[in-house]
Design an enzyme around this catalytic site. Structure first.
Site, PDB file in Angstrom:
ATOM      1  CG  HIS A  89      -4.675  -2.214  -8.597  1.00  0.00           C
ATOM      2  ND1 HIS A  89      -5.183  -1.588  -9.721  1.00  0.00           N
ATOM      3  CD2 HIS A  89      -5.188  -3.476  -8.605  1.00  0.00           C
ATOM      4  CE1 HIS A  89      -5.970  -2.420 -10.375  1.00  0.00           C
ATOM      5  NE2 HIS A  89      -5.989  -3.567  -9.723  1.00  0.00           N
ATOM      6  CG  HIS A  90       0.901   3.330  -6.246  1.00  0.00           C
ATOM      7  ND1 HIS A  90       2.257   3.090  -6.144  1.00  0.00           N
ATOM      8  CD2 HIS A  90       0.651   4.409  -5.455  1.00  0.00           C
ATOM      9  CE1 HIS A  90       2.798   3.989  -5.334  1.00  0.00           C
ATOM     10  NE2 HIS A  90       1.849   4.792  -4.895  1.00  0.00           N
ATOM     11  CB  CYS A  91      -1.447   0.890  -1.652  1.00  0.00           C
ATOM     12  SG  CYS A  91      -2.204   1.394  -0.083  1.00  0.00           S
ATOM     13  CB  CYS A 105      -7.776  -3.424   5.842  1.00  0.00           C
ATOM     14  SG  CYS A 105      -8.922  -3.732   7.204  1.00  0.00           S
ATOM     15  CB  CYS A 111      -1.816  -3.158   1.339  1.00  0.00           C
ATOM     16  SG  CYS A 111      -2.208  -1.608   0.530  1.00  0.00           S
TER      17      CYS A 111
END
Length: 313
Positions: A89-91, A105, A111
């Site tokens: 997934h893209h953060c 977090c 991440c």
């Protein structure tokens, strides 16, 4: 002496795990998931989503991708300009695609994903033990405070503050650690708990679950002597994962054992040709009957295989 040894040991492991969680860079997809220059130019020129999806399907036909979007489209990141591997997934905070992303977090400013998920779990565990040790040590002075047996009046505030902070952090971390232990047992990420991955036959929250024992080994590795050390021992490469029904698929078994291109899956698109990694084969080769009962067993009897998704999805 024993108290001091336990205190220093728990503190060292806590700091070590916290350091590894913070400073381990999130793993990103390899270059093979990026579109070629020609495909990228053609993708950007196309205006119709159908034509863009056709380009992505052609580029993804040899990639180990078994999940799609909810609308059965190839998962593509316009920001990073790459085809997303399963569980990637893209953060938005890190502005990169993260392999097996769990969450971003703020407590570690990083991440939590494939590269540091084990470190994050150990950080929670050692934080829990550290808070428990502090609370248990101060408890006797806390009881003396309430019974007016604490002679040092200057230490009252420190005793109250230390006990309540340790107890509150213990309760908070215990709930978070218990939740992530449950996630490891089910082989899910936090994102997959709220949005189940979509396979060929639709969403399946248990699609990556191999049974509790194998799920645990996938995160912590094969050698138990390294489980409690913040050293990377997770199995796989973060880009492809064995699915719950993969060992029941003769075509996938052929691909895994002979390292040959797979046959057509029945539709126009070809089955991904890349075999499972060696570590994933170890997860699947120990026994042949590991599917847990309950809802997962019902999915086994449904007949269709979840691991073949990259065709007309």
């Amino acid at each position: 002496v024993v108290y001091l040894v336990v205190f220093h040991l728990s503190f060292v492991m806590f700091v070590w795990s916290y350091w590894k969680t913070i400073f381990t860079s999130p793993a990103s997809p390899s270059k093979e998931f990026c579109l070629s220059k020609a495909d990228k130019e053609q993708y950007e020129k196309e205006e119709r989503p159908e034509s863009q999806q056709e380009i992505l399907r052609r580029a993804a036909k040899d990639l180990p991708i078994y999940t799609t979007t909810a609308s059965r489209a190839i998962r593509y990141c316009d920001r990073c300009q790459l085809i997303k591997p399963d569980r990637c997934h893209h953060c938005s905070a890190c502005d990169i695609c993260v392999l097996k992303m769990d969450h971003h977090c703020p407590w570690v400013n990083n991440c939590v994903g494939f590269s540091n998920y084990k470190f994050f779990l150990l950080f929670l565990m050692y934080s829990l033990l550290y808070c428990l040790f502090v609370a248990a040590t101060v408890l006797q002075y806390f009881i003396k405070f309430w019974t007016n047996e604490l002679l040092d009046t200057h230490a009252k505030f420190h005793v109250l503050f230390l006990f309540f902070v340790a107890a509150m952090f213990f309760i908070s971390i215990l709930s978070l650690f218990s939740y992530h232990c449950w996630l490891v047992g089910k082989n899910r990420s936090t994102i997959e708990t709220f949005r189940a991955p979509t396979f060929r036959n639709g969403p399946d929250k248990n699609g990556f679950s191999l049974g509790c024992s194998k799920n645990l080994r996938e995160v912590f590795g094969d050698e138990k002597k390294y489980w409690l050390l913040p050293i990377f021992t997770s199995l796989g490469d973060g880009c492809n994962f064995p699915t719950r029904l993969v060992i029941m698929d003769p075509e996938q078994l052929t691909v895994s054992s002979q390292n040959e291109p797979a046959k057509s899956s029945g539709a126009n698109q070809s089955f991904p040709a890349r075999p499972l990694s060696e570590s994933q084969n170890r997860l699947l080769a120990t026994d042949s009957q590991w599917v847990e009962g309950g809802p997962e067993e019902e999915n086994v009897n449904s007949g269709s295989l979840h691991c073949k998704v990259s065709d007309d999805s």
